[in-house]
Design a protein around this motif. Structure first.
Motif, PDB file in Angstrom:
ATOM      1  N   ILE A  19       0.945  -1.309  -0.272  1.00 37.87           N
ATOM      2  CA  ILE A  19      -0.176   0.004  -0.004  1.00 37.87           C
ATOM      3  C   ILE A  19       0.834   1.276  -0.080  1.00 37.87           C
ATOM      4  CG2 ILE A  19      -1.826   1.279   1.283  1.00 37.87           C
ATOM      5  CD1 ILE A  19      -2.672  -1.537   2.469  1.00 37.87           C
ATOM      6  N   ILE A  20       1.037   1.831  -0.874  1.00 34.27           N
ATOM      7  CA  ILE A  20       1.843   2.900  -1.471  1.00 34.27           C
ATOM      8  C   ILE A  20       1.595   4.360  -0.668  1.00 34.27           C
ATOM      9  CG2 ILE A  20       3.140   4.330  -3.059  1.00 34.27           C
ATOM     10  CD1 ILE A  20       2.691   1.989  -4.888  1.00 34.27           C
ATOM     11  N   LYS A  25      -3.672   4.713   4.226  1.00 31.30           N
ATOM     12  CA  LYS A  25      -2.377   4.717   4.683  1.00 31.30           C
ATOM     13  C   LYS A  25      -1.934   5.707   5.835  1.00 31.30           C
ATOM     14  CE  LYS A  25       2.467   4.086   3.856  1.00 31.30           C
ATOM     15  NZ  LYS A  25       3.582   4.033   3.025  1.00 31.30           N
ATOM     16  N   ASP A  26      -2.318   6.891   5.465  1.00 29.98           N
ATOM     17  CA  ASP A  26      -1.913   7.930   6.402  1.00 29.98           C
ATOM     18  C   ASP A  26      -2.649   7.859   7.602  1.00 29.98           C
ATOM     19  OD1 ASP A  26      -0.470   9.118   4.517  1.00 29.98           O
ATOM     20  OD2 ASP A  26      -1.975  10.558   3.740  1.00 29.98           O
ATOM     21  N   GLU A  27      -4.008   7.407   7.657  1.00 28.77           N
ATOM     22  CA  GLU A  27      -4.743   6.992   9.064  1.00 28.77           C
ATOM     23  C   GLU A  27      -4.397   5.735   9.782  1.00 28.77           C
ATOM     24  OE1 GLU A  27      -8.647   8.244   8.651  1.00 28.77           O
ATOM     25  OE2 GLU A  27      -8.234  10.098   7.267  1.00 28.77           O
ATOM     26  N   LYS A  95     -16.578   7.801   4.548  1.00 26.43           N
ATOM     27  CA  LYS A  95     -17.432   7.018   3.656  1.00 26.43           C
ATOM     28  C   LYS A  95     -16.581   6.058   2.662  1.00 26.43           C
ATOM     29  CE  LYS A  95     -21.798   6.906   1.059  1.00 26.43           C
ATOM     30  NZ  LYS A  95     -23.056   7.816   0.599  1.00 26.43           N
ATOM     31  N   PHE A  96     -15.714   6.629   2.031  1.00 22.19           N
ATOM     32  CA  PHE A  96     -14.804   6.051   1.189  1.00 22.19           C
ATOM     33  C   PHE A  96     -13.383   6.536   1.512  1.00 22.19           C
ATOM     34  CE2 PHE A  96     -18.640   5.984  -1.184  1.00 22.19           C
ATOM     35  CZ  PHE A  96     -18.856   4.553  -1.380  1.00 22.19           C
ATOM     36  N   HIS A  97     -12.644   5.613   1.668  1.00 25.28           N
ATOM     37  CA  HIS A  97     -10.897   5.741   1.888  1.00 25.28           C
ATOM     38  C   HIS A  97     -10.415   5.446   0.681  1.00 25.28           C
ATOM     39  CE1 HIS A  97      -9.569   5.652   6.350  1.00 25.28           C
ATOM     40  NE2 HIS A  97      -9.287   6.840   5.704  1.00 25.28           N
TER      41      HIS A  97
END
Length: 109
Positions: A19-20, A25-27, A95-97
């Motif tokens: 997962i780049i 990824k940040d959360e 709602k969408f990541h």
């Protein structure tokens, strides 16, 4: 010398797929399904896909961003693999990541 071998092993795993980037990824949202990001296909290469993950942790859409694979069946196999990834559930997530996932295709013998 042992340290060099250990570090090279870690980097070789990370080079195969991961997962780049992205909000996901940040959360720190974790991958629940077991995935090694390597798929057996008809061609060697890689593909980067942008995935959208809902609050249930399911991948709802996949969009090809970059690839060096010319084989359409191999690209579709990687896309299907990306659709099967499952992440942590949570109502506190948006709602969408979105995230960018790199998958590697290895030609079977």
């Amino acid at each position: 010398m042992r340290l060099l071998v250990l570090v090279s092993c870690l980097f070789s795993f990370a080079a195969n797929g991961q997962i780049i980037s992205g909000e996901l990824k940040d959360e720190g949202r974790k991958l629940v399904s077991t995935a090694n990001f390597i798929v057996e296909g008809t061609a060697n290469g890689y593909a980067k896909y942008e995935v959208a993950v809902n609050r249930e942790g399911e991948v709802t859409s996949v969009r090809l961003i970059e690839t060096d694979i010319k084989s359409t069946p191999t690209k579709m196999k990687l896309r299907d693999y990306a659709m099967k990834l499952v992440f942590e559930k949570g109502t506190y997530y948006p709602k969408f990541h979105h995230a960018v996932v790199r998958l590697t295709s290895v030609k079977s013998l």
